[in-house]
Design a protein around this motif. Structure first.
Motif, PDB file in Angstrom:
ATOM      1  N   VAL A 112     -39.147 -53.089  25.683  1.00  0.00           N
ATOM      2  CA  VAL A 112     -38.403 -54.295  25.293  1.00  0.00           C
ATOM      3  C   VAL A 112     -38.198 -55.212  26.501  1.00  0.00           C
ATOM      4  O   VAL A 112     -38.332 -56.442  26.396  1.00  0.00           O
ATOM      5  CB  VAL A 112     -37.042 -53.917  24.658  1.00  0.00           C
ATOM      6  N   ILE A 113     -37.882 -54.632  27.652  1.00  0.00           N
ATOM      7  CA  ILE A 113     -37.695 -55.414  28.876  1.00  0.00           C
ATOM      8  C   ILE A 113     -38.960 -56.193  29.208  1.00  0.00           C
ATOM      9  O   ILE A 113     -38.928 -57.398  29.517  1.00  0.00           O
ATOM     10  CB  ILE A 113     -37.301 -54.504  30.066  1.00  0.00           C
ATOM     11  N   PHE A 114     -40.113 -55.497  29.160  1.00  0.00           N
ATOM     12  CA  PHE A 114     -41.389 -56.162  29.433  1.00  0.00           C
ATOM     13  C   PHE A 114     -41.663 -57.263  28.405  1.00  0.00           C
ATOM     14  O   PHE A 114     -42.147 -58.344  28.754  1.00  0.00           O
ATOM     15  CB  PHE A 114     -42.530 -55.139  29.436  1.00  0.00           C
ATOM     16  N   ASP A 165     -36.565 -57.410  40.401  1.00  0.00           N
ATOM     17  CA  ASP A 165     -36.708 -58.157  39.138  1.00  0.00           C
ATOM     18  C   ASP A 165     -36.374 -57.272  37.945  1.00  0.00           C
ATOM     19  O   ASP A 165     -35.634 -57.661  37.041  1.00  0.00           O
ATOM     20  CB  ASP A 165     -38.146 -58.681  38.983  1.00  0.00           C
ATOM     21  N   PHE A 166     -36.963 -56.079  37.941  1.00  0.00           N
ATOM     22  CA  PHE A 166     -36.778 -55.180  36.798  1.00  0.00           C
ATOM     23  C   PHE A 166     -35.310 -54.791  36.645  1.00  0.00           C
ATOM     24  O   PHE A 166     -34.775 -54.769  35.535  1.00  0.00           O
ATOM     25  CB  PHE A 166     -37.653 -53.936  36.960  1.00  0.00           C
ATOM     26  N   LYS A 167     -34.651 -54.473  37.744  1.00  0.00           N
ATOM     27  CA  LYS A 167     -33.235 -54.083  37.693  1.00  0.00           C
ATOM     28  C   LYS A 167     -32.370 -55.235  37.174  1.00  0.00           C
ATOM     29  O   LYS A 167     -31.427 -55.008  36.411  1.00  0.00           O
ATOM     30  CB  LYS A 167     -32.756 -53.657  39.093  1.00  0.00           C
ATOM     31  N   LYS A 168     -32.701 -56.462  37.587  1.00  0.00           N
ATOM     32  CA  LYS A 168     -31.910 -57.624  37.170  1.00  0.00           C
ATOM     33  C   LYS A 168     -31.985 -57.820  35.653  1.00  0.00           C
ATOM     34  O   LYS A 168     -30.963 -58.042  34.991  1.00  0.00           O
ATOM     35  CB  LYS A 168     -32.432 -58.883  37.880  1.00  0.00           C
ATOM     36  N   ALA A 204     -29.626 -57.285  30.235  1.00  0.00           N
ATOM     37  CA  ALA A 204     -29.770 -56.871  28.834  1.00  0.00           C
ATOM     38  C   ALA A 204     -28.499 -56.263  28.265  1.00  0.00           C
ATOM     39  O   ALA A 204     -28.269 -56.315  27.047  1.00  0.00           O
ATOM     40  CB  ALA A 204     -30.925 -55.872  28.701  1.00  0.00           C
ATOM     41  N   THR A 205     -27.668 -55.672  29.129  1.00  0.00           N
ATOM     42  CA  THR A 205     -26.422 -55.065  28.647  1.00  0.00           C
ATOM     43  C   THR A 205     -25.194 -55.779  29.205  1.00  0.00           C
ATOM     44  O   THR A 205     -24.081 -55.317  29.057  1.00  0.00           O
ATOM     45  CB  THR A 205     -26.356 -53.566  29.036  1.00  0.00           C
ATOM     46  N   GLY A 206     -25.452 -56.922  29.868  1.00  0.00           N
ATOM     47  CA  GLY A 206     -24.349 -57.705  30.418  1.00  0.00           C
ATOM     48  C   GLY A 206     -24.287 -59.073  29.787  1.00  0.00           C
ATOM     49  O   GLY A 206     -24.047 -59.212  28.585  1.00  0.00           O
ATOM     50  N   GLU A 207     -24.571 -60.082  30.600  1.00  0.00           N
ATOM     51  CA  GLU A 207     -24.465 -61.463  30.128  1.00  0.00           C
ATOM     52  C   GLU A 207     -25.408 -61.774  28.966  1.00  0.00           C
ATOM     53  O   GLU A 207     -25.118 -62.625  28.118  1.00  0.00           O
ATOM     54  CB  GLU A 207     -24.740 -62.442  31.278  1.00  0.00           C
ATOM     55  N   GLY A 208     -26.545 -61.099  28.924  1.00  0.00           N
ATOM     56  CA  GLY A 208     -27.530 -61.392  27.878  1.00  0.00           C
ATOM     57  C   GLY A 208     -27.495 -60.435  26.703  1.00  0.00           C
ATOM     58  O   GLY A 208     -28.455 -60.354  25.933  1.00  0.00           O
ATOM     59  N   LYS A 209     -26.412 -59.696  26.584  1.00  0.00           N
ATOM     60  CA  LYS A 209     -26.322 -58.670  25.538  1.00  0.00           C
ATOM     61  C   LYS A 209     -26.537 -59.254  24.140  1.00  0.00           C
ATOM     62  O   LYS A 209     -27.302 -58.710  23.341  1.00  0.00           O
ATOM     63  CB  LYS A 209     -24.952 -57.978  25.627  1.00  0.00           C
ATOM     64  N   ARG A 257     -29.874 -53.851  19.444  1.00  0.00           N
ATOM     65  CA  ARG A 257     -28.882 -53.424  20.434  1.00  0.00           C
ATOM     66  C   ARG A 257     -29.497 -52.461  21.455  1.00  0.00           C
ATOM     67  O   ARG A 257     -30.290 -51.593  21.111  1.00  0.00           O
ATOM     68  CB  ARG A 257     -27.706 -52.733  19.738  1.00  0.00           C
ATOM     69  N   ILE A 258     -29.125 -52.637  22.702  1.00  0.00           N
ATOM     70  CA  ILE A 258     -29.613 -51.771  23.777  1.00  0.00           C
ATOM     71  C   ILE A 258     -28.449 -50.967  24.330  1.00  0.00           C
ATOM     72  O   ILE A 258     -27.407 -51.525  24.688  1.00  0.00           O
ATOM     73  CB  ILE A 258     -30.283 -52.599  24.887  1.00  0.00           C
ATOM     74  N   SER A 259     -28.634 -49.656  24.405  1.00  0.00           N
ATOM     75  CA  SER A 259     -27.569 -48.751  24.851  1.00  0.00           C
ATOM     76  C   SER A 259     -27.342 -48.862  26.357  1.00  0.00           C
ATOM     77  O   SER A 259     -28.289 -48.786  27.146  1.00  0.00           O
ATOM     78  CB  SER A 259     -27.947 -47.319  24.477  1.00  0.00           C
TER      79      SER A 259
END
Length: 501
Positions: free
Chosen positions: A159-161, A176-179, A184-189, A198-200
């Motif tokens: 999903v990240i890719f 980049d990947f960590k950001k 994905a679970t913070g500001e862009g949730k 939803r991403i756990s």
């Protein structure tokens, strides 16, 4: 016909070849070298992979050196993993020695000292052409295999890719990947939930920890730009000799995760880049992986499956893989079964476990009337080995105890001055040693988050300003509010009553 004559005839017939070949030495019988009974490896089968094994100090590295320099002489480029730092001497001719002359005379080969075209490379901050790859080039499947993720976690990586592809965000390095993972679970949730589900947070936390573990082994130096083009591994010099590309790995022996990450990415990149060619008279490129157990020791089942698949398929690209290790049992059986050439130096039987390993090793070789294989394995001298290869038709050649030829190049490391000289002549240093940090997912998301925060702050300030303004405000002044409150009025009336009385 005597035993000696039968043996020589057996070797001559078994190692006869019509096409081009490499001579690695001469056959031995009862401890004596049979001059001119040459052990020849057809170039046609050099992409069928191989194994060089044996105890410490038995001559594995010199065998690797002999194969590499002879391939280079035939115009075939080579890639070497130098974990001990003792292969750079290939760049300089051998100084010679009476023992070398004696060995070559026994074999029946003249000795010629020469150096070979060398390119020194590095994964770390050591001097050399820097090897890098981007996270995008790894792709979600390979990255998940390296990190040993669960099925659910693999889905999140995919999903990240996908998110980065959809939003034109390059994934260049681990930063980049960590950001994106944190976004994905913070500001862009909410954004992720609407588009991909939803991403756990617990799953992203696990993935993040595994990435940090990889970073601690130096992977942050490996991931990034400029990405190495594997086509640069197959260069030929002006004299028609293949380049010997030596990757200096002396400082990552204690970082097997980085080593296996690099190896798997390199093999995957070579496999996807080189065209399908089927059977050919010679390989396009030959890779020697020293200390091969570092790849297999801590590899997950998924990672081993990936390596096995690549080993099976990559030979059709005219690529040969040669694993160098102390014991054949260091290599998984499924990979071992794919190896056509086996050069087995002496094994030492110090324990019951060692004796069992020797017995198993002996069973991997063709049966021969001339040797008791298990006995020969423990009695071979330095620079002697049991050899079994494939002939031009793909059939196993006779097992031969072999006096291995000496390297034509120096059997020692280069000095710092000599290494600087090699690097000074390199045509790849300028191309790959400039660090590039162009705008990628990290910068794009950071800017996006900052922009959103500024807009939110402006809205808050606007709202606060509107509330505090008297004009058009419905909010009562705090002093007026107190003076007109029922409690205050009752209190004042109570005081007045007392005064009137």
């Amino acid at each position: 016909m005597g035993n000696k004559e039968r043996f020589i005839e057996h070797i001559d017939q078994g190692y006869a070849t019509k096409g081009d070949f490499i001579t690695v030495g001469a056959g031995m019988l009862d401890g004596k070298t049979m001059t001119n009974a040459f052990i020849k490896i057809p170039l046609k089968t050099m992409n069928r992979h191989g194994l060089i094994a044996g105890a410490t100090g038995t001559g594995k590295t010199k065998t690797l050196q002999v194969l590499a320099e002879n391939l280079s002489d035939k115009g075939i480029p080579v890639l070497l993993m130098d974990l001990k730092g003792d292969l750079s001497g290939i760049a300089q001719p051998s100084p010679g020695h009476p023992k070398i002359d004696e060995r070559q005379e026994k074999i029946g080969l003249p000795f010629e000292a020469k150096g070979f075209p060398v390119e020194i490379m590095s994964l770390s901050e050591q001097d050399g052409v820097r090897l890098r790859a981007t996270v995008s080039e790894f792709g979600p499947v390979l990255l998940s295999r390296i990190l040993d993720l669960s099925v659910t976690q693999e889905g999140i990586v995919a999903v990240i890719f996908k998110y980065c592809d959809d939003h034109k965000m390059p994934l260049l390095d681990l930063k980049d990947f960590k950001k994106v993972l944190q976004y994905a679970t913070g500001e862009g949730k909410e954004e992720f939930r609407k588009e991909y589900g939803r991403i756990s947070t617990s799953s992203t936390g696990t993935i993040l920890r595994k990435i940090i573990e990889l970073e601690q082994q130096g992977a942050d130096l490996f991931f990034g730009e400029k990405s190495f083009d594997v086509e640069d591994l197959v260069r030929i010099d002006e004299n028609g000799r293949g380049y010997v590309n030596i990757i200096r790995l002396t400082d990552i022996q204690d970082r097997p995760k980085l080593f296996s990450t690099f190896m798997l990415s390199l093999l995957a990149e070579i496999y996807s880049t080189f065209p399908e060619q089927g059977d050919s008279d010679r390989p396009e490129l030959v890779l020697f992986i020293d200390e091969a157990h570092l790849i297999f020791d801590n590899a997950s089942k998924a990672l081993l499956d990936q390596i096995e698949n690549i080993v099976k398929l990559i030979r059709s690209k005219r690529i040969g893989l040669y694993f160098v290790t102390q014991n054949p049992t260091d290599v998984p059986d499924d990979v071992l079964a794919q190896l056509g050439l086996k050069v087995q130096h002496a094994l030492r039987a110090f324990t019951a476990k060692d004796r069992k390993a020797i017995k198993l090793t002996a069973q991997n070789y063709p049966i021969t009337e001339f040797y008791e294989t298990a006995e020969v394995l423990t009695s071979l001298g330095t620079g002697e080995a049991l050899v079994s290869a494939l002939d031009e038709k793909g059939r196993p050649t006779p097992l031969a105890a072999t006096m291995m030829r000496a390297p034509m190049s120096r059997m020692d490391i280069l000095s710092d001055l000599e290494i600087k000289d090699v690097l000074g002549k390199s045509k790849l240093m300028e191309k790959y040693n400039e660090e590039i940090d162009r705008e990628s997912a990290y910068e794009i998301l950071t800017e996006k988050i900052e922009r959103a925060e500024k807009e939110a702050q402006k809205e808050e300030e606007k709202s606060t300003s509107h509330r505090s303004s008297g004009r058009g405000s419905t909010r009562m002044n705090p002093v007026v509010k107190v003076l007109t409150s029922a409690t205050f009025i009752r209190g004042v009336l109570g005081v007045l009553k007392k005064v009137i009385r």
